[in-house]
Design an enzyme around this catalytic site. Structure first.
Site, PDB file in Angstrom:
ATOM      1  CD  GLU C  60       2.568 -13.673 -11.389  1.00 41.23           C
ATOM      2  OE1 GLU C  60       3.175 -14.499 -10.685  1.00 41.23           O
ATOM      3  OE2 GLU C  60       2.596 -12.453 -11.153  1.00 41.23           O
ATOM      4  CG  HIS C 127       8.754  -4.150 -15.644  1.00 38.42           C
ATOM      5  ND1 HIS C 127       9.882  -4.680 -15.068  1.00 38.42           N
ATOM      6  CD2 HIS C 127       7.792  -4.205 -14.689  1.00 38.42           C
ATOM      7  CE1 HIS C 127       9.616  -5.016 -13.806  1.00 38.42           C
ATOM      8  NE2 HIS C 127       8.364  -4.743 -13.559  1.00 38.42           N
TER       9      HIS C 127
HETATM   10  C1  LIG Z   1       6.280 -12.934 -10.569  1.00 42.14           C
HETATM   11  C2  LIG Z   1       5.988 -11.478 -10.392  1.00 42.14           C
HETATM   12  N1  LIG Z   1       4.707 -11.053 -10.320  1.00 42.14           N
HETATM   13  C3  LIG Z   1       4.411  -9.746 -10.175  1.00 42.14           C
HETATM   14  C4  LIG Z   1       5.409  -8.800 -10.083  1.00 42.14           C
HETATM   15  C5  LIG Z   1       5.074  -7.304  -9.944  1.00 42.14           C
HETATM   16  N2  LIG Z   1       5.545  -6.798  -8.625  1.00 42.14           N
HETATM   17  C6  LIG Z   1       6.726  -6.165  -8.502  1.00 42.14           C
HETATM   18  S1  LIG Z   1       7.069  -5.785  -6.888  1.00 42.14           S
HETATM   19  C7  LIG Z   1       5.585  -6.418  -6.366  1.00 42.14           C
HETATM   20  C8  LIG Z   1       5.245  -6.406  -4.913  1.00 42.14           C
HETATM   21  C9  LIG Z   1       6.309  -7.116  -4.114  1.00 42.14           C
HETATM   22  O1  LIG Z   1       5.931  -7.170  -2.758  1.00 42.14           O
HETATM   23  P1  LIG Z   1       6.912  -7.813  -1.698  1.00 42.14           P
HETATM   24  O2  LIG Z   1       7.379  -9.146  -2.179  1.00 42.14           O
HETATM   25  O3  LIG Z   1       6.249  -7.784  -0.364  1.00 42.14           O
HETATM   26  O4  LIG Z   1       8.200  -6.874  -1.697  1.00 42.14           O
HETATM   27  P2  LIG Z   1       8.227  -5.338  -1.240  1.00 42.14           P
HETATM   28  O5  LIG Z   1       7.919  -4.500  -2.442  1.00 42.14           O
HETATM   29  O6  LIG Z   1       7.201  -5.167  -0.142  1.00 42.14           O
HETATM   30  O7  LIG Z   1       9.624  -5.106  -0.741  1.00 42.14           O
HETATM   31  C10 LIG Z   1       4.857  -6.940  -7.436  1.00 42.14           C
HETATM   32  C11 LIG Z   1       3.524  -7.571  -7.341  1.00 42.14           C
HETATM   33  C12 LIG Z   1       6.742  -9.278 -10.180  1.00 42.14           C
HETATM   34  N3  LIG Z   1       7.791  -8.426 -10.125  1.00 42.14           N
HETATM   35  N4  LIG Z   1       7.000 -10.588 -10.322  1.00 42.14           N
END
Ligand SMILES: Cc1ncc(C[n+]2csc(CCOP(=O)(O)OP(=O)(O)O)c2C)c(N)n1
Ligand SMILES: Cc1ncc(C[n+]2csc(CCOP(=O)(O)OP(=O)(O)O)c2C)c(N)n1
Ligand SMILES: [Mg+2]
Ligand SMILES: [Mg+2]
Lengths: 326, 353, 326, 353
Positions: C60, C127
């Site tokens: 962000e 959220h």
């Molecule tokens: C700081 C932040 N930005 C955006 C999000 C929204 N978000 C939730 S899960 C996700 C993807 C996470 O990907 P990864 O770290 O690879 O974990 P995975 O879901 O693949 O296990 C996002 C962008 C968040 N939770 N926190």
């Protein structure tokens, strides 16, 4: 009988808590050998060791986050923000992780985030901030903002002993400018959440905190001498919790109230206070409650600009006269 | 269905019983998620549902490498890690369904719950935040001279956050007993790893923090266990932080509602052929580490445990609204802050006079 | 005559601005192939290419910071926070860097940070947030929070054309629940900083914004039918700038006012609004101005808890009756 | 004072004139700071004063590698870089003294000012923030197909910030025309590099971002120029981000008031013998790239320019208070927000009736 500065009072308070409770430790940038830019932690690493006085990388999120983890396990971290302005870098960690921990997950998170706040020192836009309003809608957090050396000591000790996270706002303008005799022997411990009547009066109330308390006292004195007005000065000492009862009691007594703070007017903490006054003491008001605050701009550097933007004693005096005349 | 005469000695210092145990945890994880899927379809899961289908191996294998007293912090997909560390299916079902009896009394979602005694600290949504927090827990272990280890999971996506960087760097400088497990499952929501980093491998970040780095096949539960155990040993012996990259794949969408429109055709199918449970089962059989009855017994146990858990909580109530306000801080609210919602007359000056 | 949802209205607004001005580009997480979790940017990468619809890492600070740099050079970035809650991670960047840029350094920084905010959707503590109060003491920033599909379209377009940074708060509860006929042909462009009388009345004013406007309208209707009360509903549409004139005008007309918002009460934006009312319309008030807001806790997940913590139409009705009775 | 017959060809494709130019910028930087020190002693500098004594080489050498149209963002100690990019001593003096005529009209401190035409964007205090911002400027260059390059300075300390990580990673993924120069001067305020990172070398972070990394002697202005120029070329040709680590040393305290109590004895003295200006001068002389008169002329020019600048601004006024409120946003304040400071009667209902 020696006088202790506001800064030394904070240092003593931290020191005493470090001595009495080995769960207390300090974490921050340049707090060890340097003792911090203002020397608040001077000598502490030599006394308590590098494991209890931890110099970190430049990583505010890590400082607050690591403190939270240690606090969950029963330690009592005290974090230093080199300037409180930089808590902005750990805003997510403090508001979303730390402050919510007890409510959402039953996690104890007793920690203190402290640092120099405030202006009147030609610090420019990023070394002069008063961030309290940004944290005012953060259930779970406490915000403490002492004005006197005695309160600085009593409140930092109470903050370190508190079971919940505390944002402790020290005013750098006061560090070496205010001093008082703290006696010797008897321990100073000031409960968080109780306002202090810094000067009692009957005609008008100034509700304020931190450095502005001293300007309010100046204004009250001038108004007494020049206008024969009896002005009460209420030093809130903490904003979360807010001592609603003390505010309401004073307003019901004087029926005229001015809320003064150093932060910008729009969105500043005075809004919440005026709202409470309106909700709880509306019928007692003989004049609209007024605010004196900084103008709505980032704080500029040049003395002429800073002095104009920040509220001065004259502004308080004028606003009080306006209220009294009303 | 070969039941060979030859039995090769179990790998990684594991006993046959432990190898079967690994199968139990993976199966429990998958079956629990399948129950959650049908609950979700029935509208019983209040919020979103996040699957770890195909990733059970890395969660279970890494968590299995920890000792009692060690603490881990999961990601949304580390249901398996939570279970290994002692979280129960009953707790998980209650969390998803926001039951009054859930560990967070209905306040938080899915696996966002914790028990530091059992050794898990549920995460918060902002990604990366748990890395500094777990560094703090590792700091506590070190300051109190306890030979305990912290383990924190990050995704290929979460490694892009500032919080990850600050947390792992602080832990590295302090040589804290922390293992950082990167679950590289190819995607962060819809974002492929190549849009997350330009690095060849995520483990290439380790030298930049001056820490050990190792990469393993996350769909091989034994290999995952082995590399993690080594990292845990290093941490426990004062060797500091290790970054463990586990290669796996997220076969389901980010959450149940995600149609995976962004996934190239064939990719999922390819990974289906690399299923961690199938692979482990095949080895158990071919190496003769477990018999068919052993395996059947595990399956039966999983079914029974989930039946019981579900039966127990399915009809439990939501929390009562009256519980909503308590426990924001240790001490009770200073003022009667709620008068403004009640409609009592406000304090009146006339009355007072 | 087709009806357009609040979500589709935002999408159309962004799309139109992308078409008319090639300086406009989008930057955020999963906004490309996915079109964002709520599909606000659906189809845009296919239409405008990956260079104008940029999928970023989960960063962000980088999203907002890079947008600022591009904006200095004359581009017009629109940043998506996947959920507005995560703007907390870029708090420093938005408040200290972006918002101050024009004042401290004469840098133009026209950018929009938009994302889904708000509760009533079982999203739990991270959220569901309404972050406006955290940004209210940020001179240089604008905060826009549309309630209707028409305003959502007109205001996102105005935000993209604005010369200064805008925090654009979309309410995810409204995305698919409110819809209206936006006509066809004529362009919808809504000036930022002007409140809208969503329902006019003479006995009492409800000042509110975003999703709460709809609850206020429900309450007003019930009060008309059941109590014969004429309730005015003022939809602020933006909090920075705050349409002080519209608020004051309505309060002077009705002399009874309720400020309602979804954020927690303490430190919520209502404080600022009550303060302004008190400063500018004190003599017109026949009853204390009241607030209806969320209880002071992180927003819990269970329906029973969320419904209790968040303000409901019944709360508004009851508060209005209290005011009318006063 | 040897003036040799032999003249070796100038290095790094530089002309003799350019080598002398490098000397000019370093000397100008150092002399300007010396003027600021005495102004500070006289209380004419309103805020703090930050020195780059001993670091002039890395600032000047790296900035000298940029072309017109390229944009850099400095750190507090990159006064030299600002000057090379066209900031004038007059502007700098006015900034420090908060004069009305300063580039920020007295609103901001020291080198926190910018001119995107000349190619510099002054930083803000929160460290690391300029990395994402400069990535955005590089993104603009790329989107508009301009062969321009961005350069951003970070300290050994600032590299620990989340903003640095997020910014450099985003730039790397996008292969943006950005050069990230890490000035490794051994300290972040009082914190030595070993408490900032456990990595051997800061440049070891480059592989973790999938970018090029190079390290050079920051006190060798020519070497600094050479490696930076190569990184700039790579960026301009679409090769993406380079992390350039320049080894140098902060001989003065963090700011004027810092007594450097934390510095081991002898360390500063050792680095005094490695002064970038002395080293460059020695080479100019020994290699015969400049004559004594050349050098004397530069010194005289620097003195003259600083005398003139100081004479012009020393007695200038602070900004008038009436300028304090304008320009927060493009459009004028909506409401007369200042009535609350003036003491006009508030609007009166009685009057209105
Ligand atoms: C700081 C932040 N930005 C955006 C999000 C929204 N978000 C939730 S899960 C996700 C993807 C996470 O990907 P990864 O770290 O690879 O974990 P995975 O879901 O693949 O296990 C996002 C962008 C968040 N939770 N926190
Ligand atoms: C986010 C943030 N945290 C803390 C500070 C306070 N601070 C100002 S300069 C400094 C040290 C910087 O060290 P380095 O990055 O190595 O740069 P150098 O001063 O050595 O050139 C610190 C901690 C800051 N400006 N920003
Ligand atoms: Mg992933
Ligand atoms: Mg440094």
């Amino acid at each position: 009988m020696t006088e202790t500065t506001y800064l030394e009072a904070i240092r003593q308070g931290i020191w005493e808590e470090m001595e009495r409770d080995d769960r207390v430790f300090l974490i921050g940038e340049d707090i060890g050998a340097l003792g911090g830019p203002f020397r608040v932690t001077e000598g502490m690493q030599a006394r308590f060791g590098a494991e209890r006085v931890i110099d970190t990388p430049i990583s505010e999120q890590a400082i607050v986050g690591a403190a939270a983890g240690a606090a969950h396990m029963g330690l009592r971290p005290v974090c230093e923000m080199q300037f409180i302005d930089f808590i902005a870098c750990a805003y997510d960690m403090l508001t979303n992780y730390v402050a919510t921990a007890r409510y959402r997950a039953g996690l104890r998170t007793p920690l203190v985030v402290r640092g120099p706040s405030g202006g009147y020192v030609r610090g420019g836009p990023f070394h002069s901030q008063n961030p309290e309003a940004a944290f005012l809608h953060t259930p779970g957090l406490k915000i403490v903002c002492p004005a006197s050396a005695r309160d600085a000591k009593g409140l930092i000790k109470a903050a370190i002993r508190d079971e919940d996270p505390v944002l402790f706002l020290e005013h750098k303008y006061l560090y070496r400018r205010v001093r008082e005799d703290l006696g010797d022997g008897e321990e100073i411990l000031t409960p968080i959440g109780q306002a202090r009547v810094a000067r009692s009066g009957t005609d008008l109330t100034i509700v304020t905190w931190s450095a502005m308390v001293w300007k309010a006292l100046e204004a009250a004195e001038r108004l007494a001498v020049e206008d024969g007005l009896s002005v009460e000065v209420l030093d809130l000492r903490s904003l979360l919790p807010l001592d609603e009862a003390a505010i309401v009691a004073s307003v019901r007594k004087t029926s005229r109230v001015l809320v003064a703070h150093e932060d910008t007017r729009t969105g500043g903490a005075a809004g919440e206070i005026l709202a409470r006054i309106n909700e709880l003491a509306f019928e007692w008001l003989d004049a609209p409650a007024r605010r004196v605050a900084a103008h709505d701009v980032p704080l500029p550097y040049a003395p002429t600009l800073e002095d104009f933007v920040l509220p001065q004693t004259d502004d308080l005096v004028a606003a009080c006269r306006w209220l009294a005349r009303y | 269905m070969t039941s060979p005469q030859r039995v090769t000695p179990p790998p990684a210092g594991l006993t046959g019983a432990q190898l079967l145990d690994l199968y139990y945890w993976m199966r429990l994880t998958r079956s629990l998620e399948e129950r959650l899927v049908s609950l979700h379809r029935q509208g019983k899961v209040v919020g979103g549902l996040f699957r770890s289908l195909g990733q059970e191996g890395d969660s279970v294998g890494s968590a299995y490498a920890l000792e009692p007293g060690d603490i881990l912090s999961p990601l949304i997909r580390n249901l398996g890690s939570m279970l290994v560390k002692g979280a129960t299916p009953l707790e998980v079902l209650r969390q998803y369904m926001a039951k009054a009896a859930s560990p967070t009394a209905g306040r938080e979602l899915n696996i966002h719950f914790n028990d530091l005694e059992r050794g898990f600290l549920g995460q918060v949504s902002p990604l990366g935040a748990m890395v500094p927090v777990m560094a703090g827990i590792a700091l506590y272990f070190r300051m109190t001279r306890q030979p305990r280890v912290g383990l924190v999971y990050v995704g290929d996506g979460a490694m892009s956050t500032g919080a990850f960087h600050e947390g792992i760097n602080f832990a590295a400088v302090q040589r804290l007993p922390l293992v950082v497990v990167c679950e590289n499952n190819g995607y962060a929501y819809s974002t492929p790893a190549r849009l997350q980093t330009a690095a060849e491998r995520l483990v290439d970040k380790a030298p930049g923090y001056g820490i050990a780095g190792v990469r393993a096949d996350g769909n091989d539960v034994v290999a995952t266990y082995e590399v993690t155990r080594e990292a845990v040993r290093r941490a426990r012996e004062g060797g500091g932080v290790t970054l463990v990259e586990l290669m796996t794949y997220r076969r389901k969408g980010h959450a149940e509602h995600d149609d995976q429109r962004y996934v190239p055709p064939g990719e999922i199918e390819a990974w289906e052929r690399n299923d961690p449970i199938d692979r482990h089962l095949a080895r158990l059989r071919s190496e003769g580490w477990a018999t068919e009855p052993d395996i059947a017994a595990v399956d039966a146990r999983v079914t029974r445990e989930l039946d019981e858990a579900l039966a127990q909580c399915l009809d439990e109530p939501f929390p009562d609204a009256s519980t909503a306000l308590a426990g924001v801080s240790a001490d009770p609210p200073a003022a009667p802050v709620e008068w403004y919602r009640q409609l009592a007359e406000p304090p009146s000056r006339r009355a007072a006079q």
